[in-house]
Design an enzyme around this catalytic site. Structure first.
Site, mmCIF file in Angstrom:
data_model
loop_
_atom_site.group_PDB
_atom_site.id
_atom_site.type_symbol
_atom_site.label_atom_id
_atom_site.label_comp_id
_atom_site.label_asym_id
_atom_site.label_seq_id
_atom_site.Cartn_x
_atom_site.Cartn_y
_atom_site.Cartn_z
ATOM 1 N N GLY A 11 51.012 -22.256 96.059
ATOM 2 C CA GLY A 11 50.956 -20.821 95.755
ATOM 3 C C GLY A 11 52.067 -20.080 96.477
ATOM 4 N N ASP A 134 46.116 -17.535 102.244
ATOM 5 C CA ASP A 134 44.711 -17.750 102.630
ATOM 6 C C ASP A 134 44.497 -17.889 104.146
ATOM 7 O OD1 ASP A 134 44.412 -17.821 99.922
ATOM 8 O OD2 ASP A 134 43.737 -19.903 99.794
ATOM 9 N N MET A 176 41.319 -12.992 96.982
ATOM 10 C CA MET A 176 41.669 -14.424 96.970
ATOM 11 C C MET A 176 41.287 -15.103 98.285
ATOM 12 S SD MET A 176 45.154 -15.214 94.992
ATOM 13 C CE MET A 176 45.063 -15.555 93.251
ATOM 14 N N ARG A 178 40.803 -19.400 98.417
ATOM 15 C CA ARG A 178 40.081 -20.457 97.706
ATOM 16 C C ARG A 178 38.935 -21.072 98.507
ATOM 17 N NH1 ARG A 178 44.012 -24.024 94.809
ATOM 18 N NH2 ARG A 178 44.996 -23.763 96.832
ATOM 19 N N GLU A 236 36.761 -15.119 97.045
ATOM 20 C CA GLU A 236 36.544 -15.849 95.788
ATOM 21 C C GLU A 236 35.863 -17.195 96.032
ATOM 22 O OE1 GLU A 236 40.067 -17.269 93.746
ATOM 23 O OE2 GLU A 236 41.055 -17.699 95.635
ATOM 24 N N ARG A 268 29.769 -1.619 90.885
ATOM 25 C CA ARG A 268 30.999 -1.797 90.113
ATOM 26 C C ARG A 268 31.766 -2.958 90.754
ATOM 27 N NH1 ARG A 268 31.943 2.644 86.544
ATOM 28 N NH2 ARG A 268 29.811 3.432 86.282
ATOM 29 N N HIS A 274 45.498 -12.108 91.477
ATOM 30 C CA HIS A 274 46.862 -12.409 91.929
ATOM 31 C C HIS A 274 47.625 -11.196 92.452
ATOM 32 C CE1 HIS A 274 46.001 -16.160 89.834
ATOM 33 N NE2 HIS A 274 46.978 -16.688 90.543
HETATM 34 O O1 F6P Z 1 46.255 -20.819 97.907
HETATM 35 C C1 F6P Z 1 46.606 -19.539 97.563
HETATM 36 C C2 F6P Z 1 45.819 -19.070 96.369
HETATM 37 O O2 F6P Z 1 46.296 -17.790 96.024
HETATM 38 C C3 F6P Z 1 44.293 -19.047 96.544
HETATM 39 O O3 F6P Z 1 43.852 -17.923 97.251
HETATM 40 C C4 F6P Z 1 43.828 -19.072 95.125
HETATM 41 O O4 F6P Z 1 42.529 -19.599 95.000
HETATM 42 C C5 F6P Z 1 44.829 -19.989 94.469
HETATM 43 O O5 F6P Z 1 46.010 -19.917 95.246
HETATM 44 C C6 F6P Z 1 45.139 -19.649 93.034
HETATM 45 O O6 F6P Z 1 46.056 -20.562 92.556
HETATM 46 P P1 F6P Z 1 46.773 -20.456 91.157
HETATM 47 O O7 F6P Z 1 47.711 -19.291 91.224
HETATM 48 O O8 F6P Z 1 47.494 -21.754 91.026
HETATM 49 O O9 F6P Z 1 45.707 -20.235 90.152
#
Ligand code: F6P
Length: 370
Positions: A11, A134, A176, A178, A236, A268, A274
């Site tokens: 990422g 992250d 975000m 993960r 997330e 809400r 992103h």
């Molecule tokens: O690792 C960074 C990150 O932005 C995470 O927070 C997120 O879950 C993941 O990458 C999303 O990845 P992609 O853009 O490949 O869907």
């Protein structure tokens, strides 16, 4: 060291360009030729090399994303694929590689430079530079991109708070992260959120729904109307889908407050997605990218390999896995294997840092809802 290649992988993270720029300028000043590899390990396999000089990196400090491009490359887990990559690097006479990315990218680098895999092939030294919004890499206090992402979340939540306050509403804002709730925890503090939901807390769906309903009920009793808005930040990585969470919470709130006008009580949802990863890097991320890359390239040229440049690491980093960098008192050079093992512990909640993060946040959260 005559030829150094640089790639950004996984990422993208704001501040990666600062690292590419510093690596290019410091490497050239040290007499090395610098090559950029486009689109991470995927570009390496496609032989996508470009020469990098001062003109190519002029003005990139303020750009988000990465000028080299990035990709996720699952096939790099296979040795024959890495053999192909090593052959391409050897054909370009690359002696050293700087890998800027997160834990998957560092794992790729580790295998790529593994002396056993290289065998009698051309030796290759690698140094990693941590970059992931992250903050899920262990043995570094910060990775590149975290600070900008936190600022983006805070700015977005400040805006949402205007509407939440004007209408006495409850917002669940998903951010975000993960496998790691760091962004949710820290931005909740900076925003003055009423609740943060993060995977490290290990709560069940029922626990989470009840916690939100309690928070809304408590906050709604506040005497001042300005204090009655509710902001909940959800990572997330928390297993419950945000739409399902809204449905469950709304149903419980209606049951708990049967006389309330439905529109006045329902939650809400805003998923920042992103948006959190993009944008102009903060001053701190530019500084971090520049300083880590400076240490990475100087260490590479001094013959180091298999290491990651780390920033003001937490106390759990000791001399057996890394040394303070002679080039920057705020940076350490840490064994990549140790980083990956500690990262695994961090993400599975086994390390003292993981326990500290969750525990410290729970204490703060108790105070938030007083
Ligand atoms: O690792 C960074 C990150 O932005 C995470 O927070 C997120 O879950 C993941 O990458 C999303 O990845 P992609 O853009 O490949 O869907």
């Amino acid at each position: 060291m005559k030829r150094i290649a640089i790639l950004t992988s996984g990422g993208d993270a704001p501040g990666m360009n600062a690292a590419v720029r510093a690596a290019t300028l410091v490497g050239r000043a040290g007499g090395a030729e610098i090559l950029g590899i486009e689109r991470g390990y995927r570009g390496l396999l496609e032989d996508a090399f470009v020469e990098l000089g001062p003109n190519d990196v002029a003005g990139v400090l303020r750009e988000g994303g990465t000028i080299l491009g990035s990709a996720r490359c699952k096939e790099f887990h296979e040795k024959p694929v890495r053999d192909r990559a090593r052959a391409i690097l050897a054909r370009h006479a690359v002696d050293g590689l700087i890998v800027i990315g997160g834990n998957g990218s560092l794992a790729g680098a580790l295998h790529l430079a593994d002396p056993e895999e290289i065998g009698s092939g051309r030796p290759l030294n690698i140094i990693g530079v941590p970059a992931s919004i992250d903050n899920d890499l262990a043995l570094t206090g910060f990775s590149i991109g975290v600070d900008t992402a936190m600022n983006t979340i805070v700015e977005a939540c400040d805006k949402i708070a205007d509407t939440a306050t004007a209408h006495d509403r409850t917002f669940i804002v998903e951010v975000m992260g993960r496998d790691c709730g760091y962004l949710a925890m820290t931005s909740a503090i900076a925003v003055g959120a009423d609740l943060a939901l993060f995977p490290e807390a290990g709560k069940t769906e029922d626990d989470i729904v009840n916690q939100i309903v309690e928070a809304v009920t408590t906050v709604r009793k506040r005497p001042s109307r300005r204090g009655r808005r509710v902001i909940i930040i959800k990572a997330e990585g928390v297993a419950v889908q945000v739409d399902r969470l809204k449905q469950l919470v709304d149903a419980k709130l209606h049951a708990r407050h049967p006389d309330a006008e439905p529109a006045s009580i329902e939650t809400r949802v805003t998923v920042l997605g992103h948006v959190v990863r993009g944008g102009r890097p903060s001053a701190f991320d530019r500084l971090l990218g520049s300083r880590l890359a400076n240490v990475a390239v100087r260490s590479l040229m001094a013959g180091q390999s298999y290491k990651m440049a780390a920033w003001m690491p937490p106390v759990e980093l000791t001399e057996d896995v890394g040394q303070r960098s002679p080039y920057d008192p705020y940076c350490w050079l840490v064994d990549i294997k140790a980083v990956l093992a500690a990262t695994d512990d961090l993400l599975k909640g086994r390390s003292s840092l993981a326990r500290w993060r969750a525990g410290a946040f729970n204490d703060i959260e108790d105070a938030l809802l007083l």
